[in-house]
Design a protein around this motif. Sequence first.
Motif, PDB file in Angstrom:
ATOM      1  N   GLU A 443      -2.139  -2.031 -20.919  1.00  0.00           N
ATOM      2  CA  GLU A 443      -3.283  -1.208 -20.524  1.00  0.00           C
ATOM      3  C   GLU A 443      -3.543  -1.318 -19.022  1.00  0.00           C
ATOM      4  O   GLU A 443      -3.928  -0.340 -18.371  1.00  0.00           O
ATOM      5  N   ASP A 446      -1.229   1.003 -17.328  1.00  0.00           N
ATOM      6  CA  ASP A 446      -1.682   2.394 -17.408  1.00  0.00           C
ATOM      7  C   ASP A 446      -2.721   2.679 -16.325  1.00  0.00           C
ATOM      8  O   ASP A 446      -2.679   3.731 -15.668  1.00  0.00           O
ATOM      9  N   CYS A 449      -0.971   2.912 -12.952  1.00  0.00           N
ATOM     10  CA  CYS A 449      -0.269   4.185 -12.761  1.00  0.00           C
ATOM     11  C   CYS A 449      -1.239   5.306 -12.416  1.00  0.00           C
ATOM     12  O   CYS A 449      -0.958   6.152 -11.546  1.00  0.00           O
ATOM     13  N   GLU A 450      -2.386   5.336 -13.072  1.00  0.00           N
ATOM     14  CA  GLU A 450      -3.398   6.347 -12.756  1.00  0.00           C
ATOM     15  C   GLU A 450      -3.838   6.231 -11.298  1.00  0.00           C
ATOM     16  O   GLU A 450      -3.989   7.233 -10.587  1.00  0.00           O
ATOM     17  N   ARG A 497       6.964   0.871 -19.181  1.00  0.00           N
ATOM     18  CA  ARG A 497       5.621   1.456 -19.159  1.00  0.00           C
ATOM     19  C   ARG A 497       5.280   1.935 -17.752  1.00  0.00           C
ATOM     20  O   ARG A 497       4.687   3.001 -17.567  1.00  0.00           O
ATOM     21  N   GLY A 501       4.738   5.808 -16.694  1.00  0.00           N
ATOM     22  CA  GLY A 501       3.470   6.218 -16.109  1.00  0.00           C
ATOM     23  C   GLY A 501       3.624   6.930 -14.777  1.00  0.00           C
ATOM     24  O   GLY A 501       2.771   7.754 -14.406  1.00  0.00           O
TER      25      GLY A 501
END
Length: 664
Positions: A443, A446, A449-450, A497, A501
């Motif tokens: 998480e 994630d 990456c955002e 991951r 991302g």
Amino acid sequence: MAYFVTGATGFIGRHLVQELVDHREGEIFVLCRAGSLGRLELLRRRWGSDRVVPVPGDLAEEGLGVDPTWVAEHDGAIEHFFHLAALYDMTADDATNEVMNVGGTRGAVDLAGRLHAGTFHQVSSVAAAGEHRGRFDESMFDEGQSLPSPYHRTKFESERIVREECPALGLPWRVYRPSIVVGHSQTGAMDKVDGPYYFFPLLKALRDRLPSWLPLVGVDLGDTNVVPVDYVAKAMDHLAHLPDRDGEAFHLVNPEPQSTVETLNLFCRAAGAPQLATPASRIPVPARLRPSSLIGALVRNGLVQGALDQTVGRLGIPAEVLAHTGFTAVFDSTRTEQALAGSGIAVPDLESCARTLWGYWEEHLDTSTGRDARIRGALAGKHVVITGASSGIGQVTALKVAQAGGIPVLVARGKEKLEETRATIELRGGTAHVYPCDLSDLEAIDRLCEQLNADLPSVDFVVNNAGRSIRRSLRLSTDRFHDFERTMQLNYFGAIRLVMGLMPSMQRQQRGHVVNVSSIGVQTNPPRFSAYVASKAALDAWSNVVASEVVGNGITFTSIHMPLVRTPMIAPTKLYDKFPTISPAQAADTVVEAMVGRPHEINTLLGNVGAVAHTVAPKLAFRLLNLAYHVFPDSAAAQGQVPEAGTRESEQVMLARVFRGVHW
């Protein structure tokens, strides 16, 4: 008590200020040009003290350009005035040396006099001894010695100014004469090329082109004298605060002369380069007929200098340096040793820190990456996301990317270490971004990456370097399934991951390259690494499949089957201390090549041989690996025991050298 320091942002000055911050009380005023205030602010953060106060000025101006109002306000407040600002460069011309060394010293003495400082501390150099032959003790100064270069002359003249003008001003003085100063004995930190460092590019070229066991014929280059900067800074701090030592000079040198060739051989061993043999050096020869003296005389010829500039000069060795590879004087430091007795301050053994000094040069001072037009063309202005960037391969890769004009995006768990790396890059004029992230937390990846997709104008390269290695046999792993889960979580799931991302951004921009730092173990399958090798093999397989899906979008992958690297990750396995390894800088060069050339794989010869052996003769390969399994025991940590001396060390080292770079 207050201090005034010139040259505080310089090499010795930075370490002296740190000593004053750590061990002394009072404000520390440091001379600083207006254009260097940003650099000083970064250094103030490293010093960790608000007692360091900048004073605007300039070494080339009268009275160092310090505002008379400031001088009046601090009249009588400065107990110790340290003058370190000078030009320490054998290759500089006469005019530059005159302005910086002679003019700067005269301005510093003038300022110290107007401040009515307690004691003036002049950092001179053993170069003031010129080409004096024989013993040169700390009571000696003007012995009629020849001064063969502008540097020698101006160091002599600046010391003369202190000796003659300070007494006329009623200003007590002390002089410190360091020999050739190299990096910090514990960290290797160095910020300029001097002394043996001039030869490091040549040693690197020899290492990369010749086997380390090949002996090279050298010549006797006389004796040198090398001391680490931490010794110089600690000794100066201690000597400056001793009572009743005004009017004395102190030699900050190694008490024993060091053979120039043997000193170079220490660094050859540290680099893994061939060593120099000088069979004729044991034959008694008059001093003036020794190779070092003959070379010095020859090099001063203008035609010879021109020829050398076009040959060894291209490797970074100026002809002027070749003329002064050894000292004709032997520096007596009896007075200094007596003054330091009981302080615990002594010259560290160069052999014990040679690898550290070489490693720092290779990682921080080797400018070959930035000078390579091909690399700059591929990386300049590009954003490179690097995981595991707080140490080892990732950190050095970031430094090399920045050197080539790229913008490293530093990712790792520890924000503090990432900030240190960014500060280093910014001090050198580069740009870097810091994004702390626990890459075993999906998480968190994630969210990373955002943020990257939102903050960065592009994602040009992704270097999956962060990893976890576990060395434990299966018989000790039956109740430790979590070892496999944790290794897969970081080395495989975390890596893919991150790429997944960032993939939408790379697809939109129709370009991007992913570099996976894999392992030679994927090709050779060494025992005890089932968790680690499986995780790297999974990443290889995933990348191979995905590469075919996105190749039409301009996105490519490289897997580097890296041999054993001397990084913090392998430090717990003490067995590796005697194994042949490559350095983090060599590994980082491979990562840079992966970004520039974008090959599908980068392998070693031994790795390819291992892969072929497993295909052509799998049974034989497994028998050889089983032999290694019995020769190399599980580590004490894996067995939950205290380390013991190995009884098969010679066999282990032999196998490690034959199968160079394999993780055993």
